[in-house]
Design a protein around this motif. Sequence first.
Motif, short mmCIF file in Angstrom:
data_model
loop_
_atom_site.label_atom_id
_atom_site.label_comp_id
_atom_site.label_asym_id
_atom_site.label_seq_id
_atom_site.Cartn_x
_atom_site.Cartn_y
_atom_site.Cartn_z
N ASP A 1 30.48 18.74 11.68
CA ASP A 1 31.18 17.54 11.20
C ASP A 1 32.59 17.86 10.72
O ASP A 1 33.36 16.95 10.40
CB ASP A 1 30.41 16.89 10.04
N THR A 2 32.95 19.12 10.69
CA THR A 2 34.28 19.51 10.25
C THR A 2 35.34 18.94 11.17
O THR A 2 35.29 19.12 12.39
CB THR A 2 34.39 21.05 10.22
N ALA A 3 36.30 18.22 10.60
CA ALA A 3 37.35 17.57 11.38
C ALA A 3 38.31 16.86 10.42
O ALA A 3 38.03 16.73 9.23
CB ALA A 3 36.74 16.55 12.35
N VAL A 4 39.39 16.37 11.00
CA VAL A 4 40.24 15.42 10.28
C VAL A 4 39.70 14.03 10.59
O VAL A 4 39.57 13.65 11.77
CB VAL A 4 41.72 15.53 10.71
N TYR A 5 39.39 13.28 9.55
CA TYR A 5 38.83 11.95 9.70
C TYR A 5 39.93 10.92 9.43
O TYR A 5 40.62 10.98 8.40
CB TYR A 5 37.69 11.74 8.72
#
Length: 120
Positions: free
Chosen positions: A87-91
Amino acid sequence: QVQLVESGGGLVQAGGSLRLSCAASIFIGNWYSVAWFRQAPGKEREFVAAIRADALYRDSVKGRFTISRDNAKNTVYLQMNSLKPEDTAVYSCAVRGGSPSFGSQDYNYWGQGTQVTVSS
């Protein structure tokens, strides 16, 4: 012109939770759809969830993420539970008039994004 400001990102261990907020500069009543997208390093931006009257989710977050809106506060939330390293990301949140869309190209206004990092 709609301005969107995301907040709530951070570093969390796998299995943890975060709640992202997307605050809009104007009234975003139920005619507008608000979506969350994410982009991990080296990957394309992908749809996460959207809400107008109903909520839509990508399959990999169903049962873990919940999108909600508070029209009185012009804010949309993304509650993320049971977080995984993937789920690691820029949201980023985005707004469009009318029905929600899975395609990022269909959204007119975007926030600057907030980083979510899930450690294993």
